[in-house]
Design a protein around this motif. Structure first.
Motif, short mmCIF file in Angstrom:
data_model
loop_
_atom_site.label_atom_id
_atom_site.label_comp_id
_atom_site.label_asym_id
_atom_site.label_seq_id
_atom_site.Cartn_x
_atom_site.Cartn_y
_atom_site.Cartn_z
N TRP A 150 29.58 78.49 14.59
CA TRP A 150 30.11 77.66 15.54
C TRP A 150 31.20 77.85 16.42
CZ3 TRP A 150 28.26 75.39 10.80
CH2 TRP A 150 27.06 74.41 10.96
N TRP A 151 31.44 78.93 16.32
CA TRP A 151 32.56 79.62 17.07
C TRP A 151 32.23 79.56 18.67
CZ3 TRP A 151 37.64 80.08 15.99
CH2 TRP A 151 38.56 80.63 16.88
N PRO A 152 33.13 78.72 19.37
CA PRO A 152 32.66 78.71 20.87
C PRO A 152 32.63 80.02 21.60
CG PRO A 152 34.70 77.49 20.44
CD PRO A 152 34.31 78.17 19.11
N ARG A 153 32.31 80.05 22.83
CA ARG A 153 32.23 81.23 23.67
C ARG A 153 33.36 81.19 24.45
NH1 ARG A 153 26.52 80.62 22.74
NH2 ARG A 153 25.58 82.67 22.05
N THR A 154 33.85 79.95 24.91
CA THR A 154 34.96 79.93 25.98
C THR A 154 36.13 79.16 25.54
OG1 THR A 154 33.83 77.75 26.87
CG2 THR A 154 33.16 79.75 27.74
N ARG A 155 37.08 79.30 26.00
CA ARG A 155 38.16 78.71 25.67
C ARG A 155 38.13 76.81 25.60
NH1 ARG A 155 43.84 80.49 27.74
NH2 ARG A 155 43.24 82.43 26.62
N LYS A 156 37.43 76.52 26.94
CA LYS A 156 37.33 75.18 27.02
C LYS A 156 36.55 74.45 25.83
CE LYS A 156 35.68 71.76 30.15
NZ LYS A 156 35.20 71.56 31.86
N ALA A 157 35.45 75.39 25.50
CA ALA A 157 34.52 74.79 24.37
C ALA A 157 35.30 74.82 22.94
CB ALA A 157 33.30 75.82 24.49
N LEU A 158 36.19 75.63 22.72
CA LEU A 158 36.99 75.70 21.59
C LEU A 158 37.75 74.59 21.30
CD1 LEU A 158 38.16 77.08 19.22
CD2 LEU A 158 39.79 78.24 20.54
N LYS A 159 38.39 74.08 22.66
CA LYS A 159 39.27 72.89 22.72
C LYS A 159 38.29 71.72 22.24
CE LYS A 159 42.44 70.52 25.51
NZ LYS A 159 43.41 70.49 26.94
N ASN A 160 37.25 71.65 22.80
CA ASN A 160 36.33 70.57 22.57
C ASN A 160 35.90 70.49 21.07
OD1 ASN A 160 36.48 69.44 25.15
ND2 ASN A 160 34.77 70.67 25.94
N SER A 161 35.57 71.69 20.53
CA SER A 161 34.97 71.87 19.27
C SER A 161 36.13 71.55 18.08
CB SER A 161 34.51 73.20 19.26
OG SER A 161 35.60 74.08 19.03
N LEU A 162 37.43 71.27 18.59
CA LEU A 162 38.60 71.08 17.65
C LEU A 162 38.86 69.66 17.65
CD1 LEU A 162 40.56 74.17 18.03
CD2 LEU A 162 39.15 73.75 16.17
N LYS A 163 37.93 68.89 18.32
CA LYS A 163 38.30 67.47 18.36
C LYS A 163 37.43 66.83 17.53
CE LYS A 163 39.47 67.21 23.47
NZ LYS A 163 39.37 66.79 24.81
N ILE A 164 37.83 65.68 16.83
CA ILE A 164 37.17 64.60 16.09
C ILE A 164 37.12 63.52 16.83
CG2 ILE A 164 36.97 63.55 13.75
CD1 ILE A 164 38.49 65.95 12.59
N VAL A 165 35.88 62.93 17.12
CA VAL A 165 35.67 61.64 17.89
C VAL A 165 35.15 60.81 16.87
CG1 VAL A 165 34.57 60.89 19.94
CG2 VAL A 165 35.34 63.17 20.03
#
Length: 384
Positions: free
Chosen positions: A163-178
């Motif tokens: 699940w480690w994202p490839r871009t910084r933007k994707a990392l930011k989104n993956s650390l959100k709990i909606v």
């Protein structure tokens, strides 16, 4: 590569998930055991009223000793820097037994007993409620906990790779709990983001916890820090062991009345030793005194079991030997460090809270993983 790690993550999570949940949840329940016990039984741990000065140590110890059966003796006393905390008097048996006494009145407030809930959680966390076999048979509970913990390490590492994202933007989104886009999205975010947030603490707890499960792992772990494991090295409470040893001489328990080898009470100079150490260490957290030895714990970052140790002449209270914690080599520090990292006490209350939260997240990861996996299997099932 990600597909391989995804399969590893799945194949290990499915069979070991429930066990990992039980281990993490029971571990979380133990983090604040001391605080819960003190809140529920304040009359045991704290005095009713702080007087000008405590009663003499000899008087207090003699009073406690008089209430004990002949087979049990007083082995030491733990004195907190907090004047409201009762003195904790350690006993020769059973293991880790102790009583509390009001140092201002001499009233014995009670005997320490681990609450059934915490005893249950401890046995669940360490051995899945199994018990060591007296005939030397396989200790299945300990082995299963160790194996599950080892698999948890691989599950965590493989999860990061998957699940480690490839871009910084994707990392930011993956650390959100909606929480407002449906249950599936919420459980997915909790599984991925929760795992990322708790990763470091969960790995620290798992890697240190394995030292209690496997001798081969403990040997390798210690060697990493330049320590050779001796046959007698274990994970017992070093302070308690030292106190227990200090309370005996030539195999005979000290601390009871009528000892032919002593013309004076074995507690005669405990007060003197305590006062010397308290004066020399004004910032002490706890001072422990037993027959011939003492230790001083001070507030410190890191190893919460680290203490300065002293030996003294029981007949006149003279300090004869001093061993400061800062002067110990790695072999004298590693066990305390392992324990402090495992329970999260190394950084004080903040790291304990973070450890508690991380353990709860660790308990939830298999459950959210099962939910996502089952939903995926149902979705793939052909209709009709």
């Amino acid at each position: 590569m990600r597909k391989i790690f995804r399969n590893i993550h799945l194949w290990l999570s499915v069979p070991f998930g429930i066990l990992i949940t039980l281990i993490c949840f029971s571990g979380a329940a133990l983090v604040f055991e001391k605080e819960v016990m003190e809140l529920c039984h304040r009359e045991l741990y704290f005095v009713k009223k702080v007087e000008a000065a405590p009663l003499p140590m000899e008087q207090l110890m003699t009073k406690v000793a008089a209430t004990l059966p002949d087979s049990v003796s007083v082995t030491g006393v733990n004195i907190s820097s907090d004047p409201e905390r009762a003195y904790q008097v350690t006993l020769s048996k059973p293991r880790r037994a102790s009583m509390y006494v009001d140092q201002y009145t001499g009233e014995i407030t009670g005997k320490y007993e681990r609450a059934p809930f915490f005893n249950f959680m401890f046995r669940m966390h360490r051995w899945l409620l199994d018990s060591m076999k007296q005939d030397g048979g396989i200790f299945w509970g300990k082995m299963i906990v160790g194996t599950s913990t080892l698999m948890f390490v691989f599950v965590l590492i493989s999860g990061v790779v998957v699940w480690w994202p490839r871009t910084r933007k994707a990392l930011k989104n993956s650390l959100k709990i909606v929480a407002n886009k449906g249950w599936r999205r919420f459980w997915y975010d909790l599984h991925v983001a929760g795992g990322m947030y708790a990763l470091v603490f969960l790995l620290a707890m798992a890697l240190t916890g394995l030292t209690w499960s496997f001798q081969w792992y403990r040997t390798g772990f210690y060697k990493t820090f330049g320590v050779e494991v001796q046959p007698s090295m274990g994970h017992g409470n070093a302070a308690a062991n030292a106190t227990a040893k200090g309370g005996k001489r030539d195999g005979k328990p000290e601390g009871r009345e009528g000892r032919g080898a002593h013309r004076h009470s074995p507690y005669t100079n405990w007060q003197q030793v305590y006062e010397q150490l308290a004066e020399a260490n004004p910032d002490y957290k706890q001072i422990s005194v037993s027959d011939g030895s003492a230790s001083v714990a001070v507030p410190r970052f890191g190893n919460q079991r680290g203490t300065d140790r002293y030996k003294f002449n029981p007949r006149n209270g003279e300090i004869t030997e001093t061993t400061l914690y800062k002067d110990l080599d790695n072999s004298g520090k590693i066990r305390g460090w392992i324990y402090s990292v495992h329970v999260g006490s190394w950084g004080g209350m903040l790291t304990r809270i973070l450890t508690f939260v991380a353990a709860l997240i660790g308990a939830s990861l298999p459950l959210t993983g099962y939910y996502l996996w089952i939903r995926k299997k149902i979705k793939r099932r052909p209709v009709g």
